[in-house]
Design a protein around this motif. Structure first.
Motif, short mmCIF file in Angstrom:
data_model
loop_
_atom_site.label_atom_id
_atom_site.label_comp_id
_atom_site.label_asym_id
_atom_site.label_seq_id
_atom_site.Cartn_x
_atom_site.Cartn_y
_atom_site.Cartn_z
N LEU A 39 55.52 46.13 44.05
CA LEU A 39 54.07 46.11 43.89
C LEU A 39 53.40 45.61 45.17
N ALA A 40 52.27 46.23 45.52
CA ALA A 40 51.44 45.78 46.63
C ALA A 40 50.04 45.47 46.10
N VAL A 41 49.34 44.59 46.79
CA VAL A 41 47.98 44.23 46.41
C VAL A 41 47.08 44.37 47.63
N ILE A 42 45.97 45.06 47.45
CA ILE A 42 44.93 45.19 48.47
C ILE A 42 43.75 44.35 47.98
N ALA A 43 43.39 43.33 48.73
CA ALA A 43 42.36 42.42 48.24
C ALA A 43 41.57 41.80 49.39
N GLY A 44 40.31 41.51 49.10
CA GLY A 44 39.43 40.89 50.09
C GLY A 44 37.99 41.04 49.65
N PRO A 45 37.06 40.60 50.46
CA PRO A 45 35.64 40.70 50.10
C PRO A 45 35.15 42.14 50.17
N CYS A 46 34.05 42.41 49.52
CA CYS A 46 33.46 43.74 49.60
C CYS A 46 33.04 44.03 51.04
N ALA A 47 32.00 43.33 51.50
CA ALA A 47 31.53 43.46 52.88
C ALA A 47 31.92 42.21 53.65
N LEU A 48 32.30 42.39 54.90
CA LEU A 48 32.65 41.25 55.75
C LEU A 48 31.44 40.34 55.94
N GLU A 49 31.68 39.04 55.89
CA GLU A 49 30.61 38.05 56.05
C GLU A 49 30.87 37.12 57.22
N GLY A 50 31.80 37.48 58.09
CA GLY A 50 32.14 36.63 59.22
C GLY A 50 33.62 36.35 59.27
N LEU A 51 34.12 35.94 60.44
CA LEU A 51 35.55 35.71 60.61
C LEU A 51 36.05 34.57 59.74
N ASP A 52 35.35 33.44 59.72
CA ASP A 52 35.81 32.29 58.94
C ASP A 52 35.92 32.65 57.46
N HIS A 53 34.95 33.39 56.97
CA HIS A 53 34.97 33.79 55.56
C HIS A 53 36.13 34.72 55.28
N ALA A 54 36.35 35.69 56.16
CA ALA A 54 37.45 36.64 55.98
C ALA A 54 38.79 35.92 55.98
N LEU A 55 38.97 34.99 56.90
CA LEU A 55 40.23 34.25 56.97
C LEU A 55 40.43 33.38 55.73
N MET A 56 39.36 32.78 55.24
CA MET A 56 39.46 31.94 54.05
C MET A 56 39.94 32.76 52.86
N ILE A 57 39.30 33.91 52.65
CA ILE A 57 39.69 34.79 51.55
C ILE A 57 41.10 35.32 51.77
N GLY A 58 41.37 35.80 52.97
CA GLY A 58 42.67 36.39 53.27
C GLY A 58 43.81 35.41 53.12
N GLU A 59 43.64 34.20 53.62
CA GLU A 59 44.70 33.19 53.53
C GLU A 59 44.99 32.83 52.07
N ALA A 60 43.94 32.70 51.27
CA ALA A 60 44.12 32.36 49.86
C ALA A 60 44.86 33.48 49.12
N CYS A 61 44.47 34.72 49.37
CA CYS A 61 45.13 35.86 48.71
C CYS A 61 46.58 35.98 49.18
N LEU A 62 46.81 35.78 50.46
CA LEU A 62 48.16 35.89 51.01
C LEU A 62 49.09 34.86 50.37
N ARG A 63 48.62 33.64 50.21
CA ARG A 63 49.45 32.60 49.60
C ARG A 63 49.89 33.00 48.19
N VAL A 64 48.96 33.52 47.42
CA VAL A 64 49.28 33.94 46.06
C VAL A 64 50.30 35.07 46.07
N CYS A 65 50.07 36.05 46.92
CA CYS A 65 50.98 37.20 46.98
C CYS A 65 52.37 36.79 47.44
N GLU A 66 52.44 35.90 48.40
CA GLU A 66 53.74 35.43 48.86
C GLU A 66 54.47 34.69 47.74
N ASP A 67 53.75 33.87 47.00
CA ASP A 67 54.37 33.13 45.90
C ASP A 67 54.92 34.06 44.82
N LEU A 68 54.25 35.20 44.63
CA LEU A 68 54.65 36.13 43.57
C LEU A 68 55.56 37.25 44.07
#
Length: 283
Positions: free
Chosen positions: A16-45
């Motif tokens: 299984l693969a997951v594609i996830a993130g914000p709808c529209a980009l809101e800045g680098l810090d926001h993208a990294l915050m969302i991306g890092e959180a999603c990546l941690r979950v996906c790695e754990d699973l």
């Protein structure tokens, strides 16, 4: 099978693969915050993760709706997310003149649903050799995606994902026909389910789109039980304050819970032989 060996992401190879993130980009810090959180979950699973974010939401209800940071800044953000997180990155292209620059910045090009019949755009995107995620238009039957796949293959690109995001049923409402998954898999492509856009109500809030995120969970469970190749979710730490698609986005705090549940269903379906996206001979 379509894969990215360096990040362990694969489509159509029994993982299984997951594609996830914000709808529209809101800045680098926001993208990294969302991306890092999603990546941690996906790695754990043990799930492959692809970050998604749009630099321009060109298909808006109102001319005054938020569209994102624009192409130059958006591609800079997406390139940096890829560099820092080491995951494939996906974004939309809307016009042929965007394709070259976008293909240099990201690993997966997405053809929006309303544009999947735009021949020049599909051919230009396919000719880059990048993986394509083509969303089935809300007004098309799943069988109609055969022509889209043929266009991609005509320029030598077989790295095509087909994405279900609901079909129009009356005014503004979308309904997911789960027959579309085996039909599109039968075209020789891995299939993706976009659970958040499937609960969207186009123009449902007058000057912007509405939606009902409560239905993401049951739809996600159904798709997981079929053994889809990838799940697509838009997430945000505060959807109700998000500048784009807030009503149908998943709160980031619920991402782990939703994905744990979907992955458990997907695992059981695969182990017990209940996944049924591949055609079988019925009497």
């Amino acid at each position: 099978m379509i894969g990215f060996e360096e990040s362990g992401v694969s489509f159509g190879a029994g993982r299984l693969a997951v594609i996830a993130g914000p709808c529209a980009l809101e800045g680098l810090d926001h993208a990294l915050m969302i991306g890092e959180a999603c990546l941690r979950v996906c790695e754990d699973l043990g799930v492959g993760y692809v970050f998604k974010g749009s630099f321009d939401k060109a298909n808006r209800t109102s001319k005054d709706s938020f569209r994102g940071p624009g192409m130059e800044e958006g591609l800079r953000i997406l390139s940096e997310v890829h560099r820092r997180l080491g995951v494939p990155v996906l974004t939309d292209v809307h016009e042929t003149h965007q394709v070259g620059a976008v293909a240099e910045a990201v690993q997966i090009l997405q053809i929006p649903a309303f544009l999947c019949r735009q021949t020049d755009l599909v051919l230009a995107a396919a000719a880059t050799g990048r993986v394509l995620n083509v969303k089935k238009a809300q007004f098309l039957a799943p069988e109609d995606m055969a022509s889209v796949v043929d266009k991609c293959r005509s320029v030598g690109n077989r790295r095509v994902l087909l994405c279900e995001r609901g079909s129009v049923f009356g005014y503004r409402q979308l309904v997911v026909d789960f027959r579309s998954f085996p039909i599109m898999r039968g075209l020789g492509c891995p299939v993706v389910f976009d659970a958040t856009h499937s609960v969207q109500s186009m123009g449902g809030l007058g000057g912007r789109s509405g939606g009902d995120r409560r239905f993401v969970r049951p739809l996600l469970r159904c798709a997981a039980s079929l053994g889809v190749d990838a799940l697509f979710l838009e997430v945000h730490q505060d959807p109700d304050s998000a500048p784009s698609d807030g009503p149908n986005m998943v709160p980031l705090r619920l991402f782990r819970r939703l994905l744990e549940e979907a992955k458990g269903i997907w695992d059981r379906a695969m182990e017990d032989g209940f996944a049924c996206l591949d055609w079988v001979d019925w009497p």
